[in-house]
Scaffold this motif. Structure first.
Motif, mmCIF file in Angstrom:
data_model
loop_
_atom_site.group_PDB
_atom_site.id
_atom_site.type_symbol
_atom_site.label_atom_id
_atom_site.label_comp_id
_atom_site.label_asym_id
_atom_site.label_seq_id
_atom_site.Cartn_x
_atom_site.Cartn_y
_atom_site.Cartn_z
ATOM 1 N N ASN A 208 0.844 -1.365 -0.108
ATOM 2 C CA ASN A 208 0.306 0.295 -0.181
ATOM 3 C C ASN A 208 1.016 0.928 0.203
ATOM 4 O O ASN A 208 0.663 2.951 -0.506
ATOM 5 C CB ASN A 208 -0.965 -0.659 1.071
ATOM 6 C CG ASN A 208 -2.001 -0.871 1.032
ATOM 7 O OD1 ASN A 208 -2.593 -1.514 0.354
ATOM 8 N ND2 ASN A 208 -1.828 -1.674 2.417
ATOM 9 N N TRP A 209 2.188 0.768 0.147
ATOM 10 C CA TRP A 209 3.021 2.506 0.520
ATOM 11 C C TRP A 209 4.314 1.962 -0.476
ATOM 12 O O TRP A 209 5.002 1.283 -0.571
ATOM 13 C CB TRP A 209 3.501 2.706 1.697
ATOM 14 C CG TRP A 209 1.854 3.232 2.550
ATOM 15 C CD1 TRP A 209 1.332 2.350 3.614
ATOM 16 C CD2 TRP A 209 1.382 4.202 2.947
ATOM 17 N NE1 TRP A 209 -0.368 3.684 3.454
ATOM 18 C CE2 TRP A 209 0.228 4.718 3.215
ATOM 19 C CE3 TRP A 209 1.798 5.751 2.110
ATOM 20 C CZ2 TRP A 209 0.006 5.354 3.270
ATOM 21 C CZ3 TRP A 209 0.787 7.405 1.619
ATOM 22 C CH2 TRP A 209 -0.226 6.725 3.327
ATOM 23 N N ARG A 316 1.803 2.246 7.018
ATOM 24 C CA ARG A 316 2.140 3.312 6.616
ATOM 25 C C ARG A 316 3.168 3.292 7.489
ATOM 26 O O ARG A 316 5.014 3.633 7.605
ATOM 27 C CB ARG A 316 1.305 4.194 6.256
ATOM 28 C CG ARG A 316 2.268 6.050 6.261
ATOM 29 C CD ARG A 316 1.224 6.881 6.080
ATOM 30 N NE ARG A 316 2.115 8.487 5.974
ATOM 31 C CZ ARG A 316 1.771 9.319 5.450
ATOM 32 N NH1 ARG A 316 0.126 9.166 5.106
ATOM 33 N NH2 ARG A 316 1.974 10.335 5.241
ATOM 34 N N ALA A 319 6.532 1.713 7.124
ATOM 35 C CA ALA A 319 7.347 2.240 6.233
ATOM 36 C C ALA A 319 8.307 3.400 6.732
ATOM 37 O O ALA A 319 9.173 3.621 6.190
ATOM 38 C CB ALA A 319 6.591 2.669 5.103
ATOM 39 N N GLU A 320 7.804 4.500 7.583
ATOM 40 C CA GLU A 320 7.794 5.597 7.910
ATOM 41 C C GLU A 320 9.090 5.374 9.293
ATOM 42 O O GLU A 320 10.100 6.545 8.863
ATOM 43 C CB GLU A 320 6.618 6.620 8.797
ATOM 44 C CG GLU A 320 5.842 6.825 7.532
ATOM 45 C CD GLU A 320 4.727 8.224 8.405
ATOM 46 O OE1 GLU A 320 4.759 7.764 9.757
ATOM 47 O OE2 GLU A 320 4.262 8.801 7.655
ATOM 48 N N LEU A 344 8.017 8.380 0.027
ATOM 49 C CA LEU A 344 6.841 7.996 1.064
ATOM 50 C C LEU A 344 5.595 8.224 0.227
ATOM 51 O O LEU A 344 5.205 10.113 0.089
ATOM 52 C CB LEU A 344 6.891 7.622 2.205
ATOM 53 C CG LEU A 344 5.466 6.652 2.585
ATOM 54 C CD1 LEU A 344 6.102 5.386 2.578
ATOM 55 C CD2 LEU A 344 5.517 6.948 4.600
ATOM 56 N N GLU A 346 2.123 6.587 -1.464
ATOM 57 C CA GLU A 346 0.480 5.673 -1.246
ATOM 58 C C GLU A 346 1.164 5.186 -2.341
ATOM 59 O O GLU A 346 0.377 5.696 -3.605
ATOM 60 C CB GLU A 346 -0.442 6.740 -0.860
ATOM 61 C CG GLU A 346 -1.940 5.843 -0.361
ATOM 62 C CD GLU A 346 -2.632 5.961 0.132
ATOM 63 O OE1 GLU A 346 -3.551 5.207 0.885
ATOM 64 O OE2 GLU A 346 -3.093 7.335 0.686
ATOM 65 N N ALA A 351 -5.218 2.761 -3.529
ATOM 66 C CA ALA A 351 -4.201 4.055 -3.263
ATOM 67 C C ALA A 351 -5.381 5.100 -4.061
ATOM 68 O O ALA A 351 -5.535 6.064 -3.493
ATOM 69 C CB ALA A 351 -3.408 3.954 -3.598
#
Length: 498
Positions: A208-209, A316, A319-320, A344, A346, A351
């Motif tokens: 998703n990311w 997310r 990912a961050e 970064l 979406e 999305a």
């Protein structure tokens, strides 16, 4: 993870192999299902079954090195230089590009070959008695698509030959260590293999990311001390290590001035891609593999081609967190993530729908290996699909280059120009003519034909050549647009049967 931590471990020795300290497990670390790759035929030669290994450096000798590296990932090889034989140097010479620009020595491929055997014997002798000296690279600047210039180091021909030979020996070991999601500059792997793996990973995993990763001036920022530590994880032959140190410290020549290289590895040197892969293997690949096994929750994919990498995440927050820790990780080894190019975003099957609900625009796109990746729809099924188009700026730069060369060829024989244009267009199609990209390929072909037509019109102020006559006589000579690659999942599944 420090250099010392990376070197923890140690095992038995084998025919010139002594215990090493290195983090890899004795077996190859399995990459995730969409990234595993079987060994290619080029790299799976039959080992010599003789009980007493000879010191010959033919294919059987390199195969034994590969077999030993595969058998135990902690072995350290202390006797490798004897594999750099005159035969291997000869093969390396013939594998080089004949038309490549000369280095500081001014020696061309043809000139070196006039007295090849004598020169190779002399080079072999100097290497094995320690008298070989690396020459500095000749620095030239090549334009980039964004208008900037990239430094390129052109090594002397003799250095290229030796680097090619040593690289072949080292690859027998490091190919057993490199992970499945690393694709750049590796035997049997291409850019399209990396593109296929990325497409399949996003489509089949819960992605998703996306993190579009870019390391700023990577080749210029490689730290020599770290590089040698990474080399010595597996290479205990001090003579080979010294050769690598000589190439790293050789410096560059620009406009007659020599400059010392305290860090970095010249882009364009034969050995640089191999060393770059090794550097990123320990700095990035091994760390990412451990992170997604021990820290990540949910799916995580990665595809890396040299210093270009794309990662996909299910969540997310993951990912961050990863991106923050990665910045700290690369800084320890003298590298920096490009603040503008590392993003970064979406991206994935949900999305567009989620962004629409939040009142936001279409999902962002990202570029990888010459193609812009877009969240799209399969018009037959209505399901999510990744659309890939040639990067617009890259195509514009290519057309600009063709225009300039057509002007130079304006008054040359027509037959030569036809043959040249056919080669240019055919070569461009061979890389870019993928499913879903035909409209952009048709635009490219039309633009090339238009540039050619305008060039022919300028040959004479009284030209009677109309576009209709041009299309009938010459326009049809250009290669026609057609898909030259299968769908990525089809090719991926053929190469990786489950």
């Amino acid at each position: 993870m420090s250099g010392k931590a990376l070197m923890d471990g140690g095992e038995e020795s084998y025919s010139g192999v002594v215990p090493a300290k290195q983090p890899n497990k004795s077996e190859r670390s399995p990459a995730e299902v969409v990234e595993e790759r079987p060994l290619t035929e080029e790299n799976t030669q039959e080992p010599n079954l003789c009980r007493t290994p000879s010191r010959e450096s033919g294919p059987s000798g390199l195969a034994r090195v590969r077999e030993a590296a595969k058998k135990d990932g902690k072995q350290k090889f202390t006797a490798l230089l004897h594999h750099v034989s005159i035969d291997l140097l000869r093969e390396s010479y013939y594998s080089l590009k004949k038309e490549a620009a000369p280095g500081v020595d001014g020696m061309t491929w043809e000139e070196y070959g006039e007295d090849l055997e004598v020169r190779l014997a002399d080079l072999h002798g100097r290497v094995h008695r320690g008298a070989y000296r690396a020459q500095p690279s000749r620095r030239v600047w090549i334009p980039k698509a964004d208008g900037r210039q990239r430094p390129l180091g052109i090594a002397a021909l003799e250095d290229k030959i030796l680097q090619q030979a040593v690289g072949r020996v080292l690859n027998q070991i490091w190919e057993e260590d490199f992970l499945g999601f690393s694709y750049g500059f590796r035997p049997g792997r291409s850019q399209h293999d990396a593109l296929d793996a990325l497409w399949v990973g996003i489509m089949r995993k819960k992605v998703n990311w996306i993190i579009d990763l870019d390391i700023r001036s990577f080749f210029d920022k490689i730290q020599h001390e770290w590089m040698i530590q990474f080399v010595e994880h597996r290479i205990g032959d001090k003579r080979v290590v010294r050769l690598i140190q000589k190439w790293l410290k050789a410096g560059v020549m620009e406009e007659g001035q020599w400059s010392e290289t305290k860090e970095g590895s010249p882009q364009g040197a034969v050995i640089s891609p191999i060393l770059a892969n090794l550097y990123l293997h320990y700095v990035l690949d091994v760390w990412v593999e451990a992170w997604r096994k021990k820290v990540a929750h949910g799916d995580v994919i990665i595809v890396r081609y040299a210093d270009d990498a794309v990662l996909g995440f299910e969540h997310r927050q993951q990912a961050e967190r990863f991106l923050e820790q990665l910045r700290e990780r690369v800084q320890k080894f003298g590298l920096e993530l490009h603040p503008d190019k590392t993003r970064l975003m979406e991206f994935g099957r949900f999305a567009a729908e989620r962004r629409k609900k939040r009142g936001e625009g279409k999902p962002e796109t990202f570029n990888f290996l010459g193609f812009t990746h877009i969240c799209g729809i399969n018009h037959k099924t209505g399901n999510f699909a990744i659309r890939r188009k040639t990067i617009g700026k890259r195509m514009a730069a290519k057309l600009k280059d063709i225009k300039a060369k057509l002007r130079v060829r304006m008054h040359l024989r027509m037959s030569g120009t036809v043959k040249w244009l056919q080669q240019v267009v055919r070569g461009y199609f061979q890389y870019h003519a993928i499913p879903g990209n035909l409209q952009r390929m048709a635009t490219f072909r039309w633009e090339v034909a238009h540039l050619w037509y305008r060039t022919l019109r300028r040959r004479s102020q009284r030209s009677r050549l109309t576009r209709e006559r041009f299309n009938a006589r010459l326009g049809s000579l250009l290669p026609q647009v057609q898909v030259l690659h299968p769908y990525p999942d089809v090719r991926f599944d053929v190469k990786h049967p489950r």
